[in-house]
Scaffold this motif. Sequence first.
Motif, PDB file in Angstrom:
ATOM      1  N   VAL A  65       3.911   8.502   2.371  1.00 22.04           N
ATOM      2  CA  VAL A  65       4.364   7.141   2.104  1.00 22.04           C
ATOM      3  C   VAL A  65       3.563   6.218   3.018  1.00 22.04           C
ATOM      4  O   VAL A  65       3.574   6.383   4.239  1.00 22.04           O
ATOM      5  CB  VAL A  65       5.876   6.970   2.385  1.00 22.04           C
ATOM      6  CG1 VAL A  65       6.307   5.526   2.136  1.00 22.04           C
ATOM      7  CG2 VAL A  65       6.687   7.937   1.546  1.00 22.04           C
ATOM      8  N   ALA A  66       2.847   5.275   2.426  1.00 26.24           N
ATOM      9  CA  ALA A  66       2.090   4.286   3.189  1.00 26.24           C
ATOM     10  C   ALA A  66       2.861   2.972   3.185  1.00 26.24           C
ATOM     11  O   ALA A  66       3.413   2.569   2.160  1.00 26.24           O
ATOM     12  CB  ALA A  66       0.711   4.092   2.574  1.00 26.24           C
ATOM     13  N   VAL A  67       2.900   2.320   4.342  1.00 18.76           N
ATOM     14  CA  VAL A  67       3.488   0.993   4.447  1.00 18.76           C
ATOM     15  C   VAL A  67       2.381   0.065   4.932  1.00 18.76           C
ATOM     16  O   VAL A  67       1.862   0.236   6.030  1.00 18.76           O
ATOM     17  CB  VAL A  67       4.695   0.974   5.405  1.00 18.76           C
ATOM     18  CG1 VAL A  67       5.250  -0.439   5.538  1.00 18.76           C
ATOM     19  CG2 VAL A  67       5.786   1.926   4.924  1.00 18.76           C
ATOM     20  N   LEU A  68       1.986  -0.887   4.078  1.00 20.25           N
ATOM     21  CA  LEU A  68       0.927  -1.831   4.401  1.00 20.25           C
ATOM     22  C   LEU A  68       1.538  -3.095   4.978  1.00 20.25           C
ATOM     23  O   LEU A  68       2.460  -3.675   4.383  1.00 20.25           O
ATOM     24  CB  LEU A  68       0.119  -2.187   3.157  1.00 20.25           C
ATOM     25  CG  LEU A  68      -0.982  -1.226   2.735  1.00 20.25           C
ATOM     26  CD1 LEU A  68      -0.477   0.163   2.498  1.00 20.25           C
ATOM     27  CD2 LEU A  68      -1.727  -1.759   1.549  1.00 20.25           C
ATOM     28  N   VAL A  69       1.024  -3.530   6.139  1.00 17.48           N
ATOM     29  CA  VAL A  69       1.477  -4.746   6.802  1.00 17.48           C
ATOM     30  C   VAL A  69       0.357  -5.775   6.675  1.00 17.48           C
ATOM     31  O   VAL A  69      -0.793  -5.489   7.023  1.00 17.48           O
ATOM     32  CB  VAL A  69       1.792  -4.486   8.293  1.00 17.48           C
ATOM     33  CG1 VAL A  69       2.204  -5.767   8.986  1.00 17.48           C
ATOM     34  CG2 VAL A  69       2.879  -3.429   8.432  1.00 17.48           C
ATOM     35  N   THR A  70       0.675  -6.958   6.184  1.00 18.50           N
ATOM     36  CA  THR A  70      -0.306  -8.020   6.017  1.00 18.50           C
ATOM     37  C   THR A  70      -0.688  -8.572   7.388  1.00 18.50           C
ATOM     38  O   THR A  70       0.153  -9.123   8.098  1.00 18.50           O
ATOM     39  CB  THR A  70       0.271  -9.145   5.126  1.00 18.50           C
ATOM     40  OG1 THR A  70       0.753  -8.564   3.917  1.00 18.50           O
ATOM     41  CG2 THR A  70      -0.763 -10.200   4.820  1.00 18.50           C
ATOM     42  N   GLU A  85       1.619   5.265   8.068  1.00 21.11           N
ATOM     43  CA  GLU A  85       1.909   6.375   7.162  1.00 21.11           C
ATOM     44  C   GLU A  85       2.947   7.326   7.731  1.00 21.11           C
ATOM     45  O   GLU A  85       3.050   7.487   8.942  1.00 21.11           O
ATOM     46  CB  GLU A  85       0.638   7.184   6.882  1.00 21.11           C
ATOM     47  CG  GLU A  85      -0.445   6.420   6.195  1.00 21.11           C
ATOM     48  CD  GLU A  85      -1.691   7.258   5.988  1.00 21.11           C
ATOM     49  OE1 GLU A  85      -1.751   8.412   6.442  1.00 21.11           O
ATOM     50  OE2 GLU A  85      -2.627   6.739   5.348  1.00 21.11           O
ATOM     51  N   THR A  86       3.665   7.954   6.823  1.00 24.26           N
ATOM     52  CA  THR A  86       4.593   9.018   7.176  1.00 24.26           C
ATOM     53  C   THR A  86       4.676   9.950   5.972  1.00 24.26           C
ATOM     54  O   THR A  86       4.086   9.684   4.935  1.00 24.26           O
ATOM     55  CB  THR A  86       5.986   8.456   7.557  1.00 24.26           C
ATOM     56  OG1 THR A  86       6.773   9.504   8.110  1.00 24.26           O
ATOM     57  CG2 THR A  86       6.700   7.852   6.378  1.00 24.26           C
ATOM     58  N   VAL A  87       5.407  11.040   6.113  1.00 25.83           N
ATOM     59  CA  VAL A  87       5.582  12.015   5.034  1.00 25.83           C
ATOM     60  C   VAL A  87       7.079  12.257   4.861  1.00 25.83           C
ATOM     61  O   VAL A  87       7.818  12.367   5.849  1.00 25.83           O
ATOM     62  CB  VAL A  87       4.851  13.343   5.366  1.00 25.83           C
ATOM     63  CG1 VAL A  87       5.121  14.398   4.317  1.00 25.83           C
ATOM     64  CG2 VAL A  87       3.352  13.094   5.503  1.00 25.83           C
ATOM     65  N   ASN A 106       5.254  -9.519   5.776  1.00 27.51           N
ATOM     66  CA  ASN A 106       5.269  -8.880   4.460  1.00 27.51           C
ATOM     67  C   ASN A 106       4.784  -7.445   4.573  1.00 27.51           C
ATOM     68  O   ASN A 106       3.768  -7.184   5.226  1.00 27.51           O
ATOM     69  CB  ASN A 106       4.358  -9.638   3.479  1.00 27.51           C
ATOM     70  CG  ASN A 106       4.929 -10.974   3.110  1.00 27.51           C
ATOM     71  OD1 ASN A 106       6.115 -11.101   2.852  1.00 27.51           O
ATOM     72  ND2 ASN A 106       4.090 -11.988   3.090  1.00 27.51           N
ATOM     73  N   VAL A 107       5.522  -6.536   3.954  1.00 25.96           N
ATOM     74  CA  VAL A 107       5.113  -5.132   3.914  1.00 25.96           C
ATOM     75  C   VAL A 107       5.165  -4.650   2.468  1.00 25.96           C
ATOM     76  O   VAL A 107       5.936  -5.167   1.661  1.00 25.96           O
ATOM     77  CB  VAL A 107       6.005  -4.222   4.799  1.00 25.96           C
ATOM     78  CG1 VAL A 107       5.945  -4.631   6.253  1.00 25.96           C
ATOM     79  CG2 VAL A 107       7.441  -4.194   4.320  1.00 25.96           C
ATOM     80  N   GLU A 108       4.318  -3.684   2.164  1.00 28.23           N
ATOM     81  CA  GLU A 108       4.346  -3.057   0.849  1.00 28.23           C
ATOM     82  C   GLU A 108       4.506  -1.561   1.052  1.00 28.23           C
ATOM     83  O   GLU A 108       3.757  -0.948   1.805  1.00 28.23           O
ATOM     84  CB  GLU A 108       3.077  -3.360   0.061  1.00 28.23           C
ATOM     85  CG  GLU A 108       3.167  -2.895  -1.370  1.00 28.23           C
ATOM     86  CD  GLU A 108       2.024  -3.385  -2.235  1.00 28.23           C
ATOM     87  OE1 GLU A 108       2.152  -3.259  -3.456  1.00 28.23           O
ATOM     88  OE2 GLU A 108       1.020  -3.880  -1.699  1.00 28.23           O
ATOM     89  N   ILE A 109       5.509  -0.982   0.405  1.00 24.39           N
ATOM     90  CA  ILE A 109       5.816   0.445   0.514  1.00 24.39           C
ATOM     91  C   ILE A 109       5.168   1.135  -0.686  1.00 24.39           C
ATOM     92  O   ILE A 109       5.501   0.829  -1.837  1.00 24.39           O
ATOM     93  CB  ILE A 109       7.340   0.681   0.524  1.00 24.39           C
ATOM     94  CG1 ILE A 109       8.008  -0.206   1.584  1.00 24.39           C
ATOM     95  CG2 ILE A 109       7.657   2.153   0.738  1.00 24.39           C
ATOM     96  CD1 ILE A 109       9.496  -0.393   1.399  1.00 24.39           C
ATOM     97  N   ILE A 110       4.226   2.067  -0.389  1.00 28.59           N
ATOM     98  CA  ILE A 110       3.455   2.700  -1.460  1.00 28.59           C
ATOM     99  C   ILE A 110       3.509   4.219  -1.317  1.00 28.59           C
ATOM    100  O   ILE A 110       2.742   4.807  -0.561  1.00 28.59           O
ATOM    101  CB  ILE A 110       1.987   2.230  -1.434  1.00 28.59           C
ATOM    102  CG1 ILE A 110       1.911   0.704  -1.447  1.00 28.59           C
ATOM    103  CG2 ILE A 110       1.215   2.832  -2.606  1.00 28.59           C
ATOM    104  CD1 ILE A 110       0.522   0.150  -1.259  1.00 28.59           C
ATOM    105  N   PRO A 111       4.412   4.886  -2.035  1.00 32.68           N
ATOM    106  CA  PRO A 111       4.439   6.348  -2.040  1.00 32.68           C
ATOM    107  C   PRO A 111       3.309   6.899  -2.919  1.00 32.68           C
ATOM    108  O   PRO A 111       2.986   6.322  -3.958  1.00 32.68           O
ATOM    109  CB  PRO A 111       5.800   6.696  -2.636  1.00 32.68           C
ATOM    110  CG  PRO A 111       6.588   5.427  -2.589  1.00 32.68           C
ATOM    111  CD  PRO A 111       5.593   4.325  -2.680  1.00 32.68           C
ATOM    112  N   THR A 136       6.755   2.726  -8.748  1.00 33.77           N
ATOM    113  CA  THR A 136       6.222   1.384  -8.523  1.00 33.77           C
ATOM    114  C   THR A 136       6.375   1.017  -7.045  1.00 33.77           C
ATOM    115  O   THR A 136       7.471   1.129  -6.491  1.00 33.77           O
ATOM    116  CB  THR A 136       6.980   0.358  -9.396  1.00 33.77           C
ATOM    117  OG1 THR A 136       6.869   0.765 -10.757  1.00 33.77           O
ATOM    118  CG2 THR A 136       6.410  -1.033  -9.230  1.00 33.77           C
ATOM    119  N   PRO A 137       5.282   0.571  -6.393  1.00 35.74           N
ATOM    120  CA  PRO A 137       5.384   0.141  -4.992  1.00 35.74           C
ATOM    121  C   PRO A 137       6.389  -1.000  -4.844  1.00 35.74           C
ATOM    122  O   PRO A 137       6.649  -1.744  -5.794  1.00 35.74           O
ATOM    123  CB  PRO A 137       3.967  -0.331  -4.660  1.00 35.74           C
ATOM    124  CG  PRO A 137       3.097   0.375  -5.641  1.00 35.74           C
ATOM    125  CD  PRO A 137       3.914   0.485  -6.901  1.00 35.74           C
TER     126      PRO A 137
END
Length: 157
Positions: A65-70, A85-87, A106-111, A136-137
Amino acid sequence: MKHLGFKFAMLSMVLVALVGCSKEQSSFNVEDVPGKAKVMGTLTYHAGYDQQGSKIVRDAANIRVAVLVTNDDLKSGSEGCTTYETVTDLKGKYSIEVPALDGGVNVEIIPDPFFESYSEVVNNIVSQEEVLYKVTPESRRVIPNDIQVWNGEYSKQ
């Protein structure tokens, strides 16, 4: 006297070098952000149907799981995103800490997508096929000491 002048010159050069090594005011390091927020949840996937026609839902284990921080939210004018990232564990649970400011980030959670079997019952016979699963993220806004919970369910593509 020559030695005293030489020592003074060397000391001056060392002081200038040390001042030159100080941290630049214009540099940005995401690790310098004092506030933290937590993003956590559980990921599952719809693995099809059993012989009785009941929906099969399984835990999405060992999924990245990736979490993108702007970056612009952390420091105005900064470009891009920083990825954390984490698993997921065996029960599909994940948890990750990200930097956060009082005004929010703002963060986007992308598995990650993955391949796994999908079961269907056709003429009372269970058939399985390997399919691609995606979810869907999710976008969220976090503030310091916040806990955002997002549970996602993958579906076959």
